[in-house]
Scaffold this motif. Structure first.
Motif, mmCIF file in Angstrom:
data_model
loop_
_atom_site.group_PDB
_atom_site.id
_atom_site.type_symbol
_atom_site.label_atom_id
_atom_site.label_comp_id
_atom_site.label_asym_id
_atom_site.label_seq_id
_atom_site.Cartn_x
_atom_site.Cartn_y
_atom_site.Cartn_z
ATOM 1 N N ARG A 1 -42.509 26.157 -16.451
ATOM 2 C CA ARG A 1 -43.017 26.354 -17.704
ATOM 3 C C ARG A 1 -42.708 28.093 -17.348
ATOM 4 N NH1 ARG A 1 -47.863 27.563 -18.339
ATOM 5 N NH2 ARG A 1 -48.359 26.381 -16.430
ATOM 6 N N ASP A 2 -42.422 28.790 -16.907
ATOM 7 C CA ASP A 2 -42.580 30.408 -16.585
ATOM 8 C C ASP A 2 -40.844 30.571 -16.693
ATOM 9 O OD1 ASP A 2 -45.352 30.783 -16.624
ATOM 10 O OD2 ASP A 2 -45.219 31.823 -15.139
ATOM 11 N N ALA A 3 -40.391 29.950 -16.115
ATOM 12 C CA ALA A 3 -39.023 29.980 -15.925
ATOM 13 C C ALA A 3 -38.519 29.439 -17.230
ATOM 14 C CB ALA A 3 -38.854 28.757 -14.962
ATOM 15 N N GLN A 4 -38.983 28.842 -17.801
ATOM 16 C CA GLN A 4 -37.952 27.992 -19.364
ATOM 17 C C GLN A 4 -38.031 29.782 -20.870
ATOM 18 O OE1 GLN A 4 -37.235 25.947 -20.266
ATOM 19 N NE2 GLN A 4 -37.841 24.573 -18.825
ATOM 20 N N VAL A 5 -38.722 31.042 -20.311
ATOM 21 C CA VAL A 5 -38.394 32.263 -20.798
ATOM 22 C C VAL A 5 -36.823 32.872 -20.453
ATOM 23 C CG1 VAL A 5 -39.634 33.964 -19.486
ATOM 24 C CG2 VAL A 5 -39.584 34.266 -21.620
ATOM 25 N N LEU A 6 -36.527 32.393 -19.338
ATOM 26 C CA LEU A 6 -35.783 33.608 -18.768
ATOM 27 C C LEU A 6 -33.720 32.988 -19.149
ATOM 28 C CD1 LEU A 6 -35.873 32.324 -15.015
ATOM 29 C CD2 LEU A 6 -36.344 34.982 -16.101
ATOM 30 N N THR A 7 -33.910 31.794 -20.439
ATOM 31 C CA THR A 7 -33.384 31.754 -20.829
ATOM 32 C C THR A 7 -32.494 32.330 -21.587
ATOM 33 O OG1 THR A 7 -33.114 30.406 -21.621
ATOM 34 C CG2 THR A 7 -32.414 29.419 -19.797
ATOM 35 N N VAL A 8 -33.924 32.630 -22.880
ATOM 36 C CA VAL A 8 -33.858 33.302 -23.931
ATOM 37 C C VAL A 8 -34.510 34.835 -23.982
ATOM 38 C CG1 VAL A 8 -34.358 31.389 -25.330
ATOM 39 C CG2 VAL A 8 -36.531 32.835 -24.234
ATOM 40 N N TRP A 9 -34.976 35.375 -22.864
ATOM 41 C CA TRP A 9 -35.041 36.820 -22.192
ATOM 42 C C TRP A 9 -34.202 37.591 -22.642
ATOM 43 C CZ3 TRP A 9 -37.706 38.749 -17.372
ATOM 44 C CH2 TRP A 9 -38.133 40.163 -17.941
ATOM 45 N N GLU A 10 -33.913 38.364 -23.046
ATOM 46 C CA GLU A 10 -33.065 39.516 -23.563
ATOM 47 C C GLU A 10 -31.320 39.382 -23.576
ATOM 48 O OE1 GLU A 10 -34.495 41.789 -23.778
ATOM 49 O OE2 GLU A 10 -35.504 42.773 -22.206
ATOM 50 N N GLY A 11 -31.785 37.959 -24.562
ATOM 51 C CA GLY A 11 -30.368 37.577 -24.856
ATOM 52 C C GLY A 11 -30.249 36.104 -24.203
ATOM 53 N N PRO A 12 -29.917 35.055 -25.368
ATOM 54 C CA PRO A 12 -29.205 33.745 -24.662
ATOM 55 C C PRO A 12 -27.844 33.436 -24.146
ATOM 56 C CG PRO A 12 -29.499 33.645 -27.073
ATOM 57 C CD PRO A 12 -30.293 34.830 -26.513
ATOM 58 N N ALA A 13 -27.256 32.487 -23.650
ATOM 59 C CA ALA A 13 -26.193 31.966 -23.216
ATOM 60 C C ALA A 13 -25.117 32.449 -24.473
ATOM 61 C CB ALA A 13 -26.302 31.046 -22.819
ATOM 62 N N ASN A 14 -25.558 32.143 -26.057
ATOM 63 C CA ASN A 14 -24.552 32.737 -26.549
ATOM 64 C C ASN A 14 -25.019 33.975 -27.077
ATOM 65 O OD1 ASN A 14 -23.522 29.795 -27.037
ATOM 66 N ND2 ASN A 14 -25.152 29.922 -29.553
ATOM 67 N N ILE A 15 -25.225 35.039 -26.663
ATOM 68 C CA ILE A 15 -25.259 36.213 -26.410
ATOM 69 C C ILE A 15 -24.678 37.014 -25.610
ATOM 70 C CG2 ILE A 15 -26.241 38.357 -27.064
ATOM 71 C CD1 ILE A 15 -27.146 37.196 -28.983
ATOM 72 N N GLN A 16 -24.984 35.877 -23.949
ATOM 73 C CA GLN A 16 -24.355 36.532 -23.397
ATOM 74 C C GLN A 16 -22.336 36.208 -23.961
ATOM 75 O OE1 GLN A 16 -25.676 38.521 -20.949
ATOM 76 N NE2 GLN A 16 -27.433 37.749 -22.871
ATOM 77 N N ALA A 17 -21.903 34.882 -24.202
ATOM 78 C CA ALA A 17 -20.981 34.738 -24.110
ATOM 79 C C ALA A 17 -20.164 36.027 -25.302
ATOM 80 C CB ALA A 17 -20.524 33.385 -24.634
ATOM 81 N N LEU A 18 -20.867 36.198 -26.070
ATOM 82 C CA LEU A 18 -20.278 36.796 -27.019
ATOM 83 C C LEU A 18 -19.860 38.266 -26.522
ATOM 84 C CD1 LEU A 18 -22.468 36.265 -30.476
ATOM 85 C CD2 LEU A 18 -19.946 35.909 -29.899
ATOM 86 N N GLU A 19 -21.108 38.700 -25.478
ATOM 87 C CA GLU A 19 -20.531 39.934 -24.699
ATOM 88 C C GLU A 19 -19.382 39.858 -23.694
ATOM 89 O OE1 GLU A 19 -22.165 43.717 -21.801
ATOM 90 O OE2 GLU A 19 -22.157 42.841 -24.535
ATOM 91 N N LEU A 20 -19.615 38.563 -23.196
ATOM 92 C CA LEU A 20 -18.707 38.280 -22.469
ATOM 93 C C LEU A 20 -16.869 38.662 -22.807
ATOM 94 C CD1 LEU A 20 -16.936 37.553 -19.323
ATOM 95 C CD2 LEU A 20 -17.537 35.011 -20.240
ATOM 96 N N LEU A 21 -16.519 38.132 -24.395
ATOM 97 C CA LEU A 21 -15.911 38.240 -25.375
ATOM 98 C C LEU A 21 -15.471 39.496 -25.387
ATOM 99 C CD1 LEU A 21 -16.022 35.344 -28.168
ATOM 100 C CD2 LEU A 21 -14.697 35.426 -25.930
ATOM 101 N N ARG A 22 -16.191 40.696 -25.510
ATOM 102 C CA ARG A 22 -15.876 41.984 -26.221
ATOM 103 C C ARG A 22 -15.927 42.434 -24.666
ATOM 104 N NH1 ARG A 22 -21.296 41.547 -29.100
ATOM 105 N NH2 ARG A 22 -22.303 41.325 -27.596
ATOM 106 N N LEU A 23 -16.230 42.122 -23.212
ATOM 107 C CA LEU A 23 -15.717 42.690 -21.964
ATOM 108 C C LEU A 23 -14.579 42.406 -21.987
ATOM 109 C CD1 LEU A 23 -18.612 42.457 -20.681
ATOM 110 C CD2 LEU A 23 -18.547 44.781 -21.331
ATOM 111 N N LEU A 24 -13.626 41.330 -22.348
ATOM 112 C CA LEU A 24 -12.649 40.587 -21.498
ATOM 113 C C LEU A 24 -11.085 41.439 -22.876
ATOM 114 C CD1 LEU A 24 -13.357 36.646 -20.716
ATOM 115 C CD2 LEU A 24 -12.868 38.601 -19.652
ATOM 116 N N SER A 25 -11.935 41.912 -24.001
ATOM 117 C CA SER A 25 -10.922 42.577 -25.067
ATOM 118 C C SER A 25 -10.219 43.587 -23.901
ATOM 119 C CB SER A 25 -11.683 41.903 -25.753
ATOM 120 O OG SER A 25 -12.416 44.283 -25.933
#
Length: 547
Positions: free
Chosen positions: A393-417
């Protein structure tokens, strides 16, 4: 010398020798976490979660969160043991803090979360605040005497979620300081002593460029509560020991840390620190789930034999083992990059890129490993008598805490630019590993080289236009995280002269990310399954008796 983690310790000491003097502390920290903290976490989750007391008996607003005494005591004990203070008081690498976070999350994410937030506040004050603010407040969040003021990061608002630029909280000039008005919708560690909060000064432009960052103490100089109300505590799926609340800022007195347009950037720096802790915490959850599954399967008999003797069970444990190894190496790649970026700003792109990959994949693996461990344990694992149900139950927070996957994907796009040149840095890191693989391990080199070639082609495809970027960014995030995990396993195998287990682990992980046809799996890996599982397994946990 004892090890705080049989798999990670040799890697970390080799890559960052400055951690070596802290190994004994980490060993002792692990022992404390897996006994007393684990017992407290179970007790708090089942019987004594925090509660909100808004008013005293005379009707005065007190905004007091009442937690059980064991949780409060252990919260302070983590700071006394140096989880935040050591880098500031002794010049220890932040890697020590991240290693402690990895250990702490194996028992209680409800403690690891507020520790992370406190560390984020300390990082902002210690590295980005002006000298006056640093002198006045940094000691409060880094002290190791049992009187630490804990931290919070107040960014999320009801209408915005991850879109911090949509912040509507207003900062009104009030003499030398500011008064904040607005509602922070999801504030973990709601009873923090010092929080950093995003707000928009009157007249500032819309969007993230108009945000400032402010330090909000829980109490004023005269000892009175600051002007905000905790409206309620969230009723959550997990991390029930952690008080998460809605903070209604009613002219809360605050000090400006950074004016627009630097406020948003600085809050992102704080969240980036937290994302590294999220990754190591997720790896810690993987470690705990693996340990619970292995110990159960070694002791449980069914159909005339121990569970661990059955090939299907071995395959599942082996999958958990190599996913843990890849996840742990990814998480600590980001941890090591954090310290490196503090002394060389040119390494910040690699820090951000490796953190995005690690934060995403380790969180996914944490949930998968808990689910698999619960399934292996069966009905008992589903009950609160066993720890895996709470940890799941506790582990479920790890995907959304400080940015879910879509946010990390947008970060990746910025860094690959082209602005950040992240693609070149990714290629450089992987090619550096390729160059270290000895001729005696040709399959690793061949597979990694082919994987890298396809990675670079995928990056080119995703970046070719806006439609491709927005559609395929998350798939690229997934692919590159798997590839970097494999590359790091290959690096470990290349450095493991005379030990074939890292080679076998890397080989099995490659089958995980590029599955072979049924029956065509690597027979050497299958034959060595038990050796691999035992090679990085830890001793079982003995519960403490403090609660």
């Amino acid at each position: 010398m004892s090890a705080f983690d049989s798999f990670l310790q040799p890697v970390l000491v080799s890559r960052e020798p400055r951690i070596a003097p802290y190994v004994d502390r980490l060993v002792d920290f692990r022992r404390w976490v897996l006994t007393d903290v684990d017992a407290q976490a179970d007790y708090t989750d089942r019987y004594a979660p925090p509660a909100l007391q808004t008013y005293d008996r005379d009707g005065n607003v007190i905004n007091r969160i009442v937690a059980n005494t064991d949780y409060d005591a252990q919260h302070q004990e983590t700071y006394r043991r140096g989880i935040i203070g050591l880098p500031y008081s002794e010049g220890a690498p932040h890697l020590v803090s991240f290693a402690m976070g990895y250990l702490l999350s194996q028992a209680d994410i409800s403690l690891h979360c507020p520790v992370t937030l406190t560390g984020a506040v300390a990082y902002v004050l210690g590295y980005h605040a002006d000298a006056a603010l640093r002198t006045k407040y940094l000691h409060d969040v880094t002290r190791m005497d049992g009187e630490t003021k804990t931290g919070g990061t107040w960014a999320t608002e009801k209408h915005g979620g991850s879109d911090v630029g949509a912040t509507t909280t207003v900062a009104v000039r009030n003499g030398e300081g500011f008064a904040l008005h607005g509602l922070k919708w999801f504030a973990s560690n709601a009873n923090s002593g010092l929080a950093v909060a995003t707000a928009r000064p009157e007249g500032a432009e819309p969007g993230s460029a108009g945000l400032g960052l402010y330090l909000v103490p829980s109490h004023l100089e005269n000892g009175e509560p600051n002007h905000f109300v905790i409206r309620r505590l969230k009723d959550k799926l997990g991390t029930t020991g952690l008080p998460t609340g809605e903070i209604d800022l009613q002219g809360a007195e605050a000090v400006e840390i950074a004016a627009p347009p630097q406020g948003f950037k600085l809050m992102m720096e704080a969240l980036e620190y937290s994302r590294v802790h999220n990754a190591v915490g997720s790896a810690g959850v993987q470690r705990r789930a693996l340990r619970e599954a292995v110990q159960w399967c070694k002791s449980r008999e069914a159909f005339g034999g121990k569970l661990i003797g059955y090939p299907m069970v071995q395959d599942e444990l082996l999958r958990l083992q190599v996913q843990f190894e890849a996840g742990a190496l990814l998480a600590f790649e980001a941890s090591l990059a954090f310290d490196a970026a503090l002394v060389d700003a040119e390494k910040r792109t690699w820090l951000r890129l490796s953190t995005a990959l690690a934060k995403y994949l380790t969180a996914e693996y944490a949930i998968q490993s808990c689910r698999a461990a619960l399934e292996l344990i069966g009905g008992n694992g589903y009950t609160s008598d066993y720890p895996i149900a709470r940890i799941y139950r506790d582990a479920q927070v790890l995907t959304v805490w400080e940015g879910p996957a879509n946010i990390q994907a947008l970060e990746l796009l910025r860094l690959l630019s082209p602005k950040y040149d992240g693609a070149a840095q990714y290629e450089q890191r992987v090619r550096g590993i390729l160059a270290r693989i000895p001729d005696s391990l040709p399959s690793l080199a061949r597979n990694l080289d082919a994987r890298l070639t396809e990675d670079l082609a995928s990056i080119t495809l995703v970046l070719r236009d806006r439609e491709s970027s927005t559609r395929y960014a998350r798939k690229l995030l997934h692919r590159l995280s798997l590839s970097l995990g494999y590359a790091l396993l290959c690096e470990k195998a290349a450095d493991a002269e005379g030990n074939e287990l890292p080679f076998l682990a890397a080989s099995r992980y490659f089958e995980e990310i590029e599955p072979a046809k049924i029956g065509a799996e690597n027979s050497l890996v299958r034959q060595a399954a038990l050796r691999l599982i035992e090679g990085a397994s830890e001793a079982p946990i003995t519960r403490g008796t403090s609660v």
